[in-house]
Design a protein around this motif. Structure first.
Motif, PDB file in Angstrom:
ATOM      1  N   ILE A  90      -5.609  -1.617   7.886  1.00  5.80           N
ATOM      2  CA  ILE A  90      -5.134  -1.408   6.512  1.00  5.80           C
ATOM      3  C   ILE A  90      -6.323  -1.449   5.553  1.00  5.80           C
ATOM      4  O   ILE A  90      -6.446  -0.625   4.636  1.00  5.80           O
ATOM      5  CB  ILE A  90      -4.095  -2.472   6.122  1.00  5.80           C
ATOM      6  CG1 ILE A  90      -2.786  -2.252   6.886  1.00  5.80           C
ATOM      7  CG2 ILE A  90      -3.846  -2.474   4.625  1.00  5.80           C
ATOM      8  CD1 ILE A  90      -1.980  -1.058   6.449  1.00  5.80           C
ATOM      9  N   LYS A  91      -7.197  -2.416   5.771  1.00  2.31           N
ATOM     10  CA  LYS A  91      -8.400  -2.532   4.926  1.00  2.31           C
ATOM     11  C   LYS A  91      -9.290  -1.296   5.084  1.00  2.31           C
ATOM     12  O   LYS A  91      -9.853  -0.781   4.099  1.00  2.31           O
ATOM     13  CB  LYS A  91      -9.190  -3.779   5.298  1.00  2.31           C
ATOM     14  CG  LYS A  91     -10.388  -4.039   4.378  1.00  2.31           C
ATOM     15  CD  LYS A  91     -11.118  -5.307   4.770  1.00  2.31           C
ATOM     16  CE  LYS A  91     -12.256  -5.601   3.786  1.00  2.31           C
ATOM     17  NZ  LYS A  91     -13.242  -4.508   3.692  1.00  2.31           N
ATOM     18  N   SER A  92      -9.411  -0.791   6.302  1.00  4.23           N
ATOM     19  CA  SER A  92     -10.208   0.406   6.547  1.00  4.23           C
ATOM     20  C   SER A  92      -9.647   1.598   5.781  1.00  4.23           C
ATOM     21  O   SER A  92     -10.400   2.378   5.179  1.00  4.23           O
ATOM     22  CB  SER A  92     -10.238   0.709   8.047  1.00  4.23           C
ATOM     23  OG  SER A  92     -10.966   1.879   8.325  1.00  4.23           O
ATOM     24  N   ALA A  93      -8.316   1.745   5.780  1.00  2.48           N
ATOM     25  CA  ALA A  93      -7.674   2.838   5.048  1.00  2.48           C
ATOM     26  C   ALA A  93      -7.878   2.682   3.544  1.00  2.48           C
ATOM     27  O   ALA A  93      -8.165   3.659   2.834  1.00  2.48           O
ATOM     28  CB  ALA A  93      -6.185   2.885   5.385  1.00  2.48           C
ATOM     29  N   ASP A  94      -7.733   1.454   3.035  1.00  5.47           N
ATOM     30  CA  ASP A  94      -7.928   1.202   1.604  1.00  5.47           C
ATOM     31  C   ASP A  94      -9.362   1.514   1.179  1.00  5.47           C
ATOM     32  O   ASP A  94      -9.592   2.154   0.139  1.00  5.47           O
ATOM     33  CB  ASP A  94      -7.586  -0.259   1.276  1.00  5.47           C
ATOM     34  CG  ASP A  94      -6.085  -0.519   1.250  1.00  5.47           C
ATOM     35  OD1 ASP A  94      -5.329   0.455   1.043  1.00  5.47           O
ATOM     36  OD2 ASP A  94      -5.692  -1.678   1.442  1.00  5.47           O
ATOM     37  N   ASP A  95     -10.332   1.071   1.974  1.00  4.60           N
ATOM     38  CA  ASP A  95     -11.734   1.322   1.650  1.00  4.60           C
ATOM     39  C   ASP A  95     -12.044   2.816   1.631  1.00  4.60           C
ATOM     40  O   ASP A  95     -12.791   3.312   0.776  1.00  4.60           O
ATOM     41  CB  ASP A  95     -12.646   0.617   2.654  1.00  4.60           C
ATOM     42  CG  ASP A  95     -12.600  -0.899   2.527  1.00  4.60           C
ATOM     43  OD1 ASP A  95     -12.095  -1.390   1.499  1.00  4.60           O
ATOM     44  OD2 ASP A  95     -13.053  -1.581   3.482  1.00  4.60           O
ATOM     45  N   MET A  96     -11.447   3.536   2.581  1.00  8.36           N
ATOM     46  CA  MET A  96     -11.666   4.980   2.655  1.00  8.36           C
ATOM     47  C   MET A  96     -11.122   5.688   1.417  1.00  8.36           C
ATOM     48  O   MET A  96     -11.770   6.589   0.859  1.00  8.36           O
ATOM     49  CB  MET A  96     -10.965   5.507   3.920  1.00  8.36           C
ATOM     50  CG  MET A  96     -11.381   6.901   4.341  1.00  8.36           C
ATOM     51  SD  MET A  96     -10.476   7.400   5.816  1.00  8.36           S
ATOM     52  CE  MET A  96     -11.081   6.192   6.984  1.00  8.36           C
ATOM     53  N   CYS A  97      -9.954   5.243   0.969  1.00  3.02           N
ATOM     54  CA  CYS A  97      -9.333   5.870  -0.206  1.00  3.02           C
ATOM     55  C   CYS A  97     -10.084   5.522  -1.495  1.00  3.02           C
ATOM     56  O   CYS A  97     -10.224   6.361  -2.393  1.00  3.02           O
ATOM     57  CB  CYS A  97      -7.875   5.446  -0.313  1.00  3.02           C
ATOM     58  SG  CYS A  97      -6.858   6.155   0.999  1.00  3.02           S
ATOM     59  N   LYS A  98     -10.555   4.301  -1.591  1.00  4.74           N
ATOM     60  CA  LYS A  98     -11.339   3.916  -2.772  1.00  4.74           C
ATOM     61  C   LYS A  98     -12.620   4.738  -2.863  1.00  4.74           C
ATOM     62  O   LYS A  98     -13.028   5.166  -3.950  1.00  4.74           O
ATOM     63  CB  LYS A  98     -11.668   2.429  -2.714  1.00  4.74           C
ATOM     64  CG  LYS A  98     -10.486   1.524  -2.989  1.00  4.74           C
ATOM     65  CD  LYS A  98     -10.876   0.053  -2.844  1.00  4.74           C
ATOM     66  CE  LYS A  98      -9.675  -0.848  -3.088  1.00  4.74           C
ATOM     67  NZ  LYS A  98     -10.034  -2.287  -2.902  1.00  4.74           N
TER      68      LYS A  98
END
Length: 260
Positions: free
Chosen positions: A243-251
């Motif tokens: 989830i953190k990986s997806a959030d970082d990618m979107c940011k």
């Protein structure tokens, strides 16, 4: 006559005595009852052994009931399988998100921004990145070099028809695509698309998490409670990681779109 009778009586008496003596010498001794301890003591050990209840021995055979309940079968360790399956599904969701975000236009030139464009040639639609090599000339310019020069027109038309707002121009055996700057409205719209894409793919990660927890729950009856809790905790940690990986990618993508 009297003498004859006396002799006959004497012969008869001797015959009777001889018969009695013979019977006494050949009489059969009855064996004592097996259940009688007194009688058993009178027998020779060999005879006593023959009278004991005997059990048949079959070499190499055991009773089906032998050892029943003595063997404890360990429950299979499902941990590696559950974690491996969950990891693969979550990784697939993150890779798909990355591919989706690469299609979004930003203010900077990126080779991946043309990957989703489909080119129609000889009645068949083919992805542009399979028909040409896309490279970056500078921050706002892309170069598209077709493998087959005869497909240039089809590729140029596909780029113009895409929602990217790019107007390519032919340059010898290649196509030059200038990336115009984004307006404020474009940036806001694209950021909304990024947020929606992130949520969609995070839902895929959560579904992988729930599937793993359901598998653990089904096998919990044959596992120690400590192992169940440990495995559930490991699945939760995997979920947070992706989830953190997806959030970082979107940011990072939002930052790229806004040019900050």
């Amino acid at each position: 006559m009297a003498l004859f009778l006396r002799r006959g009586a004497a012969l008869a008496a001797r015959s009777i005595r001889a018969t009695a003596a013979s019977s006494a010498s050949t009489s059969v001794h009855r064996l004592p009852s097996v259940g009688s301890l007194a009688g058993a003591g009178e027998l020779a050990p060999t005879k006593l052994f023959l009278l004991e209840p005997r059990r048949g021995f079959a070499k190499g055979k055991k009773s089906k009931d032998d050892g029943r309940g003595d063997t404890v079968q360990d429950a299979p360790d499902i941990g590696p399988t559950v974690k491996s399956a969950a990891t693969q599904q979550m990784e697939a969701a993150v890779v798909a998100l990355s591919r989706e975000l690469s299609k979004l236009r930003t203010g900077r030139a990126s080779p991946g921004m043309l990957d989703h464009i489909m080119v129609e040639t000889t009645g068949v639609k083919v992805a542009l990145n399979r028909m040409a090599v896309v490279s970056v000339l500078d921050a706002h310019t892309l170069s598209v070099m077709p493998y087959d020069p005869s497909s240039m027109k089809s590729i140029e038309h596909a780029i113009i028809s895409s929602p990217l707002g790019i107007n390519p121009t032919p340059d010898g055996n290649r196509i030059i695509a200038n990336i115009p700057p984004l307006t404020k409205e474009n940036i806001q719209a694209l950021c909304k698309v990024v947020t929606k894409s992130a949520e969609d793919f995070k839902q895929s990660i959560r579904r992988a998490r729930q599937k793993a927890l359901d598998t653990i729950k089904k096998s919990a009856s044959g596992m120690p409670k400590d192992d169940v809790k440990r495995l559930e905790k490991e699945v939760e940690e995997l979920t947070k990681k992706f989830i953190k990986s997806a959030d970082d990618m979107c940011k990072a993508k939002e930052k790229e779109i806004s040019g900050n």
